[in-house]
Motif scaffolding. Structure first.
Motif, PDB file in Angstrom:
ATOM      1  N   GLY A 142       8.467 -21.698  53.462  1.00  0.00           N
ATOM      2  CA  GLY A 142       7.974 -21.528  54.823  1.00  0.00           C
ATOM      3  C   GLY A 142       8.964 -20.890  55.761  1.00  0.00           C
ATOM      4  N   TYR A 143       9.858 -20.075  55.198  1.00  0.00           N
ATOM      5  CA  TYR A 143      10.876 -19.432  56.040  1.00  0.00           C
ATOM      6  C   TYR A 143      11.417 -18.188  55.338  1.00  0.00           C
ATOM      7  CZ  TYR A 143      15.009 -18.611  58.905  1.00  0.00           C
ATOM      8  OH  TYR A 143      15.946 -18.034  59.733  1.00  0.00           O
ATOM      9  N   GLY A 144      11.634 -17.138  56.118  1.00  0.00           N
ATOM     10  CA  GLY A 144      12.271 -15.951  55.559  1.00  0.00           C
ATOM     11  C   GLY A 144      12.464 -14.878  56.607  1.00  0.00           C
ATOM     12  N   LYS A 145      13.506 -14.078  56.420  1.00  0.00           N
ATOM     13  CA  LYS A 145      13.807 -12.945  57.297  1.00  0.00           C
ATOM     14  C   LYS A 145      13.983 -11.714  56.418  1.00  0.00           C
ATOM     15  CE  LYS A 145      14.263 -14.932  61.415  1.00  0.00           C
ATOM     16  NZ  LYS A 145      13.544 -14.468  62.610  1.00  0.00           N
ATOM     17  N   ILE A 146      13.106 -10.744  56.566  1.00  0.00           N
ATOM     18  CA  ILE A 146      13.220  -9.494  55.814  1.00  0.00           C
ATOM     19  C   ILE A 146      13.475  -8.365  56.799  1.00  0.00           C
ATOM     20  CG2 ILE A 146      12.060  -7.859  54.288  1.00  0.00           C
ATOM     21  CD1 ILE A 146      10.474 -10.186  53.139  1.00  0.00           C
ATOM     22  N   ILE A 204       7.598 -16.070  57.751  1.00  0.00           N
ATOM     23  CA  ILE A 204       8.444 -14.942  57.351  1.00  0.00           C
ATOM     24  C   ILE A 204       8.311 -13.834  58.386  1.00  0.00           C
ATOM     25  CG2 ILE A 204       8.894 -13.203  55.579  1.00  0.00           C
ATOM     26  CD1 ILE A 204       7.502 -15.125  53.571  1.00  0.00           C
ATOM     27  N   THR A 205       9.424 -13.361  58.913  1.00  0.00           N
ATOM     28  CA  THR A 205       9.388 -12.199  59.793  1.00  0.00           C
ATOM     29  C   THR A 205       9.855 -10.977  59.023  1.00  0.00           C
ATOM     30  OG1 THR A 205      11.634 -12.491  60.658  1.00  0.00           O
ATOM     31  CG2 THR A 205       9.855 -13.619  61.823  1.00  0.00           C
ATOM     32  N   VAL A 206       9.229  -9.847  59.306  1.00  0.00           N
ATOM     33  CA  VAL A 206       9.568  -8.580  58.655  1.00  0.00           C
ATOM     34  C   VAL A 206       9.684  -7.511  59.734  1.00  0.00           C
ATOM     35  CG1 VAL A 206       8.986  -6.946  56.825  1.00  0.00           C
ATOM     36  CG2 VAL A 206       8.161  -9.316  56.678  1.00  0.00           C
ATOM     37  N   GLY A 253      30.157  -0.838  62.493  1.00  0.00           N
ATOM     38  CA  GLY A 253      29.839  -2.136  63.069  1.00  0.00           C
ATOM     39  C   GLY A 253      28.778  -2.115  64.146  1.00  0.00           C
ATOM     40  N   GLU A 254      28.410  -0.935  64.659  1.00  0.00           N
ATOM     41  CA  GLU A 254      27.472  -0.882  65.774  1.00  0.00           C
ATOM     42  C   GLU A 254      26.019  -1.128  65.364  1.00  0.00           C
ATOM     43  OE1 GLU A 254      29.214   1.586  69.458  1.00  0.00           O
ATOM     44  OE2 GLU A 254      28.536   2.868  67.803  1.00  0.00           O
ATOM     45  N   LEU A 255      25.739  -1.190  64.085  1.00  0.00           N
ATOM     46  CA  LEU A 255      24.402  -1.547  63.627  1.00  0.00           C
ATOM     47  C   LEU A 255      24.263  -3.059  63.439  1.00  0.00           C
ATOM     48  CD1 LEU A 255      21.861   0.165  62.826  1.00  0.00           C
ATOM     49  CD2 LEU A 255      22.474  -0.298  60.453  1.00  0.00           C
ATOM     50  N   ASN A 256      25.391  -3.740  63.353  1.00  0.00           N
ATOM     51  CA  ASN A 256      25.373  -5.148  62.966  1.00  0.00           C
ATOM     52  C   ASN A 256      24.644  -6.059  63.955  1.00  0.00           C
ATOM     53  OD1 ASN A 256      26.808  -4.469  60.706  1.00  0.00           O
ATOM     54  ND2 ASN A 256      28.792  -5.156  61.483  1.00  0.00           N
ATOM     55  N   GLY A 257      24.736  -5.765  65.228  1.00  0.00           N
ATOM     56  CA  GLY A 257      24.064  -6.604  66.217  1.00  0.00           C
ATOM     57  C   GLY A 257      22.559  -6.632  66.005  1.00  0.00           C
ATOM     58  N   THR A 258      21.986  -5.475  65.713  1.00  0.00           N
ATOM     59  CA  THR A 258      20.544  -5.395  65.477  1.00  0.00           C
ATOM     60  C   THR A 258      20.177  -6.074  64.167  1.00  0.00           C
ATOM     61  OG1 THR A 258      20.581  -3.270  66.635  1.00  0.00           O
ATOM     62  CG2 THR A 258      18.573  -3.823  65.458  1.00  0.00           C
ATOM     63  N   VAL A 259      21.018  -5.893  63.157  1.00  0.00           N
ATOM     64  CA  VAL A 259      20.796  -6.563  61.872  1.00  0.00           C
ATOM     65  C   VAL A 259      20.787  -8.074  62.055  1.00  0.00           C
ATOM     66  CG1 VAL A 259      21.811  -7.028  59.608  1.00  0.00           C
ATOM     67  CG2 VAL A 259      21.720  -4.685  60.465  1.00  0.00           C
ATOM     68  N   LEU A 260      21.766  -8.599  62.780  1.00  0.00           N
ATOM     69  CA  LEU A 260      21.851 -10.045  62.992  1.00  0.00           C
ATOM     70  C   LEU A 260      20.691 -10.552  63.848  1.00  0.00           C
ATOM     71  CD1 LEU A 260      25.686 -10.502  63.562  1.00  0.00           C
ATOM     72  CD2 LEU A 260      24.361 -11.129  61.535  1.00  0.00           C
ATOM     73  N   TYR A 261      20.258  -9.756  64.797  1.00  0.00           N
ATOM     74  CA  TYR A 261      19.117 -10.151  65.628  1.00  0.00           C
ATOM     75  C   TYR A 261      17.874 -10.369  64.770  1.00  0.00           C
ATOM     76  CZ  TYR A 261      15.187  -9.632  68.859  1.00  0.00           C
ATOM     77  OH  TYR A 261      14.010  -9.815  69.548  1.00  0.00           O
ATOM     78  N   PHE A 262      17.545  -9.390  63.945  1.00  0.00           N
ATOM     79  CA  PHE A 262      16.351  -9.494  63.110  1.00  0.00           C
ATOM     80  C   PHE A 262      16.514 -10.531  61.985  1.00  0.00           C
ATOM     81  CE2 PHE A 262      14.603  -4.986  64.065  1.00  0.00           C
ATOM     82  CZ  PHE A 262      13.703  -5.510  64.990  1.00  0.00           C
ATOM     83  N   SER A 263      17.747 -10.891  61.652  1.00  0.00           N
ATOM     84  CA  SER A 263      18.008 -11.803  60.533  1.00  0.00           C
ATOM     85  C   SER A 263      18.162 -13.249  60.968  1.00  0.00           C
ATOM     86  CB  SER A 263      19.290 -11.365  59.804  1.00  0.00           C
ATOM     87  OG  SER A 263      19.184 -10.045  59.335  1.00  0.00           O
ATOM     88  N   SER A 264      18.140 -13.483  62.259  1.00  0.00           N
ATOM     89  CA  SER A 264      18.407 -14.824  62.789  1.00  0.00           C
ATOM     90  C   SER A 264      17.204 -15.347  63.552  1.00  0.00           C
ATOM     91  CB  SER A 264      19.621 -14.770  63.719  1.00  0.00           C
ATOM     92  OG  SER A 264      19.308 -14.026  64.887  1.00  0.00           O
ATOM     93  N   ASP A 265      17.322 -16.585  64.025  1.00  0.00           N
ATOM     94  CA  ASP A 265      16.241 -17.191  64.795  1.00  0.00           C
ATOM     95  C   ASP A 265      16.128 -16.608  66.201  1.00  0.00           C
ATOM     96  OD1 ASP A 265      15.446 -18.744  62.688  1.00  0.00           O
ATOM     97  OD2 ASP A 265      16.673 -20.466  63.264  1.00  0.00           O
ATOM     98  N   ALA A 266      17.032 -15.709  66.556  1.00  0.00           N
ATOM     99  CA  ALA A 266      16.904 -15.011  67.835  1.00  0.00           C
ATOM    100  C   ALA A 266      15.632 -14.172  67.875  1.00  0.00           C
ATOM    101  CB  ALA A 266      18.125 -14.121  68.081  1.00  0.00           C
ATOM    102  N   SER A 267      15.120 -13.802  66.703  1.00  0.00           N
ATOM    103  CA  SER A 267      13.911 -12.968  66.624  1.00  0.00           C
ATOM    104  C   SER A 267      12.749 -13.740  65.999  1.00  0.00           C
ATOM    105  CB  SER A 267      14.193 -11.712  65.808  1.00  0.00           C
ATOM    106  OG  SER A 267      14.634 -12.060  64.494  1.00  0.00           O
ATOM    107  N   SER A 268      12.682 -15.047  66.255  1.00  0.00           N
ATOM    108  CA  SER A 268      11.685 -15.887  65.587  1.00  0.00           C
ATOM    109  C   SER A 268      10.236 -15.496  65.907  1.00  0.00           C
ATOM    110  CB  SER A 268      11.911 -17.355  65.953  1.00  0.00           C
ATOM    111  OG  SER A 268      11.824 -17.539  67.361  1.00  0.00           O
ATOM    112  N   TYR A 269      10.003 -14.825  67.046  1.00  0.00           N
ATOM    113  CA  TYR A 269       8.644 -14.443  67.419  1.00  0.00           C
ATOM    114  C   TYR A 269       8.504 -12.915  67.480  1.00  0.00           C
ATOM    115  CZ  TYR A 269       4.073 -15.129  69.696  1.00  0.00           C
ATOM    116  OH  TYR A 269       2.724 -15.151  69.991  1.00  0.00           O
ATOM    117  N   GLN A 321       7.817  -9.595  65.247  1.00  0.00           N
ATOM    118  CA  GLN A 321       7.168  -9.325  63.964  1.00  0.00           C
ATOM    119  C   GLN A 321       6.704  -7.878  63.867  1.00  0.00           C
ATOM    120  OE1 GLN A 321       7.053 -10.276  60.828  1.00  0.00           O
ATOM    121  NE2 GLN A 321       6.122 -12.283  61.192  1.00  0.00           N
ATOM    122  N   GLY A 322       7.096  -7.206  62.786  1.00  0.00           N
ATOM    123  CA  GLY A 322       6.626  -5.853  62.516  1.00  0.00           C
ATOM    124  C   GLY A 322       7.161  -4.802  63.459  1.00  0.00           C
TER     125      GLY A 322
END
Length: 258
Positions: A136-140, A185-187, A227-243, A245-246
């Protein structure tokens, strides 16, 4: 306040992690608290990335994987699950950029783009999504490109298979997001512009004329830095982006808005 970017206790898988943006993201995951499995064909380079991750105090494994080969992907993902027990984050980063227009490129080069850039995401997700659904959880996070939505006319940039395969990544992202949201799961997708990597360092960054033109047209006046892409990667990979989607975030210094 809760740190919604904290990845402590999470397990991340990064494809195409032997160098460049993939290696940077793998280290960023570790620094955010995650254990990381780095996947690529070049195992010797993976070992270097693995060692860098372990310096942060996080666990890491280097797993050989060809994302265009189903058995290779299946075996790699099972190795990760056997080691860590679960997968929370999948960063589909493996990709290729093949030059050529439809009037000149070979069928083999066309297929190479789609096999890596699209089929690779399909296969990696195929062997990760089932256990994400069970838990019941995933970040893609799928790495597309700014060239999924814009094209260039210069001879150096005629890459029709790249444009179309990266656009296909956006369609796949939306389809997966709509289907798997009900399972927690967010993608989402990211569209980098020009960053100096192993792929671009030997070509685009060798052309002073190209770089001068790029810098003149880009509002930021430069390519992306390490390193300038990492912030966006972490945003989509963490609970900061829980809502979230797509969605598709372009990281290009504003180049696509002018």
């Amino acid at each position: 306040m809760e740190n919604v970017f904290d990845l402590t206790g999470k397990v991340a898988v990064v494809t195409g992690a032997s160098s460049g943006l993939g290696a940077d993201a793998a280290l960023a995951y570790a620094e955010a608290g995650a254990d990381v499995a780095v996947l690529a064909r070049r195992v010797e380079k993976l070992e270097t990335v693995k060692a860098d991750i372990e310096k942060t105090g996080r666990k890491a494994i280097a797993v050989p994987c060809d994302v265009t080969d189903e058995e290779s992907v299946k075996t790699a993902m099972q190795t990760v699950l056997d080691t860590f027990g679960h997968i929370d984050i999948l960063l589909n980063n493996a990709g290729v950029a093949v030059r050529g227009g439809v009037d000149s490129m070979s069928v083999e080069d066309w297929d190479k783009s789609f096999n890596t850039n699209v089929k690779g995401i399909f296969l990696a997700s195929k062997y990760v999504v089932p256990q994400m659904k069970e838990r019941g959880y995933g970040k893609i996070v799928n790495i597309a490109s700014v060239n999924a939505v814009i094209a260039d006319k210069g001879d150096m940039f005629i890459r029709h298979s790249y444009n179309s395969s990266k656009a296909a990544v956006l369609g796949l992202t939306k389809g997966m997001a709509a289907s798997y949201a009900q399972y927690g799961i967010t993608v989402n997708a990211i569209g980098p512009a020009l960053f100096e990597t192993e792929m671009t360092g030997g070509t685009l960054f060798k052309s002073e004329k190209f770089l001068a033109g790029y810098n003149m047209m880009n509002p930021a006046g430069r390519p992306g830095k390490k390193g300038e892409l990492n912030g966006t990667v972490l945003y989509f990979s963490s609970d900061a982006s829980s809502y979230v989607q797509g969605q598709f975030i372009i990281v290009d210094g504003g180049g696509s808005i002018v």
